[in-house]
Design an enzyme around this catalytic site. Structure first.
Site, PDB file in Angstrom:
ATOM      1  N   ASP A  94       0.869  -1.168   0.000  1.00  0.00           N
ATOM      2  CA  ASP A  94       0.000   0.000   0.000  1.00  0.00           C
ATOM      3  C   ASP A  94       0.913   1.227   0.000  1.00  0.00           C
ATOM      4  OD1 ASP A  94      -2.329   1.690   0.519  1.00  0.00           O
ATOM      5  OD2 ASP A  94      -1.590   1.799   2.576  1.00  0.00           O
ATOM      6  N   MET A  95       0.381   2.362  -0.374  1.00  0.00           N
ATOM      7  CA  MET A  95       1.222   3.559  -0.462  1.00  0.00           C
ATOM      8  C   MET A  95       1.071   4.467   0.772  1.00  0.00           C
ATOM      9  SD  MET A  95       3.406   4.417  -2.787  1.00  0.00           S
ATOM     10  CE  MET A  95       4.532   5.804  -3.011  1.00  0.00           C
ATOM     11  N   ASP A  96      -0.120   5.064   0.953  1.00  0.00           N
ATOM     12  CA  ASP A  96      -0.336   6.007   2.057  1.00  0.00           C
ATOM     13  C   ASP A  96      -0.274   5.285   3.396  1.00  0.00           C
ATOM     14  OD1 ASP A  96      -1.020   7.359  -0.216  1.00  0.00           O
ATOM     15  OD2 ASP A  96      -2.694   8.431   0.670  1.00  0.00           O
ATOM     16  N   SER A 152      -2.905   0.349  -4.223  1.00  0.00           N
ATOM     17  CA  SER A 152      -3.421   1.520  -3.516  1.00  0.00           C
ATOM     18  C   SER A 152      -4.820   1.879  -3.989  1.00  0.00           C
ATOM     19  CB  SER A 152      -2.469   2.709  -3.761  1.00  0.00           C
ATOM     20  OG  SER A 152      -3.016   3.923  -3.290  1.00  0.00           O
ATOM     21  N   GLY A 153      -5.503   2.669  -3.181  1.00  0.00           N
ATOM     22  CA  GLY A 153      -6.781   3.216  -3.604  1.00  0.00           C
ATOM     23  C   GLY A 153      -6.614   4.419  -4.510  1.00  0.00           C
ATOM     24  N   LYS A 198      -8.070  -4.951  -3.679  1.00  0.00           N
ATOM     25  CA  LYS A 198      -6.641  -5.166  -3.909  1.00  0.00           C
ATOM     26  C   LYS A 198      -6.304  -6.652  -4.079  1.00  0.00           C
ATOM     27  CE  LYS A 198      -5.165  -1.004  -1.411  1.00  0.00           C
ATOM     28  NZ  LYS A 198      -4.281  -0.454  -0.362  1.00  0.00           N
ATOM     29  N   ASN A 238      -8.765  -1.028   3.738  1.00  0.00           N
ATOM     30  CA  ASN A 238      -8.789  -1.500   2.351  1.00  0.00           C
ATOM     31  C   ASN A 238      -7.599  -2.405   2.027  1.00  0.00           C
ATOM     32  OD1 ASN A 238      -6.933   0.618   2.493  1.00  0.00           O
ATOM     33  ND2 ASN A 238      -7.458   1.453   0.490  1.00  0.00           N
TER      34      ASN A 238
END
Length: 272
Positions: free
Chosen positions: A14-16, A49-50, A198, A224
């Site tokens: 994931d990024m954030d 990521s979202g 994801k 998520n």
């Protein structure tokens, strides 16, 4: 069981709140060195990521084509630069979302398409548009969502933080079988096609690359990420992750601000 780097063929992050520090930086030389070692081990790196694809790839300038991406919470999947999957929300679902949001004007909605994301004039502020532009590098003002000609991947409504659970329940009830809500916290909700998340994106890449979920490691911090962490053989929750994420994960690694992903990659794919 501790993961054997010889067996890990896919790492998804994931990024954030996970790969990126709070100021949205990361140690580029350290990551490039880890990526080189991963490649030698035959391991793929996936950003999951979202956020919008164009925003995600901007964080890997000059070498994003070496990575694969699961963007928009599974609604867009790319193997390097090749499009593997893109969701296509039905007209019925689009109309249902727009009608529902009209009844709740405090909901600030973003419509996310294959070509761009969109904000409708008169429904959100300039300030909201500018903030959204951070996460959606391709973002346009439109006069009417219903006049947009694009393949719609998902909706990304922002709701009052204290009402996040209320709106998730409302979306789940009113959009039953059409779209399902997933929240990454802070009032951010994604409305996505059922069973499109994801993990479903990872499954497409796993099948494409002829590997198994047991050969995958994933890192996440929010709601998520739950399906992805459960799907992979080795799930890592960040130290800053919510408790429900830590419960699903197999391991807890240092926080995003302590470079937890890179610390772990250096352990999984050691130098020398």
């Amino acid at each position: 069981m501790n993961p054997n780097p010889n067996n890990i063929k896919l790492v998804a992050v994931d990024m954030d709140g996970t790969f990126a520090r709070s100021d949205y930086t990361y140690d580029i030389p350290r990551f490039k060195a880890a990526l080189s070692r991963m490649k030698k081990a035959g391991c793929q790196f996936v950003v999951a990521s979202g956020n919008q694809y164009y925003q995600l790839r901007s964080h890997f300038p000059g070498y994003y084509n070496e990575l694969s991406f699961i963007a928009e919470n599974g609604a867009l999947v790319k193997d390097k630069e090749e499009l593997v999957f893109s969701a296509n929300i039905s007209k019925e679902a689009i109309t249902s979302v727009l009608d529902l949001c009209k009844k709740h004007p405090e909901v600030q909605n973003v419509m996310c398409g294959l070509k761009s994301a969109y904000c409708q004039r008169g429904t959100v502020s300039e300030e909201f548009f500018e903030l959204t532009n951070i996460y959606y590098h391709k973002l346009q003002w439109v006069d009417d969502f219903e006049q947009v000609e694009d393949q719609i991947l998902k909706f990304a409504p922002t709701v009052p933080v204290e009402k996040t659970a209320y709106y998730c329940d409302l979306f789940r009830e009113k959009l039953a079988e059409l779209l399902v809500p997933t929240s990454s916290g802070h009032g951010s909700v994604d409305l996505i096609i059922p069973n499109c998340h994801k993990a479903s994106g990872l499954k497409k890449l796993v099948q494409r690359w002829g590997i198994t979920p047991k050969q995958c490691a994933a890192f996440g911090d929010g709601g998520n990420d739950l399906e992805m962490l459960a799907y992979c053989g080795f799930g890592y929750a960040m130290e800053n992750a919510s408790d429900n994420v830590k419960e699903v994960a197999d391991y807890v690694c240092p926080s995003n601000d302590d470079d937890g992903v890179l610390v772990t990659l250096d352990q999984l794919f050691p130098i020398g």
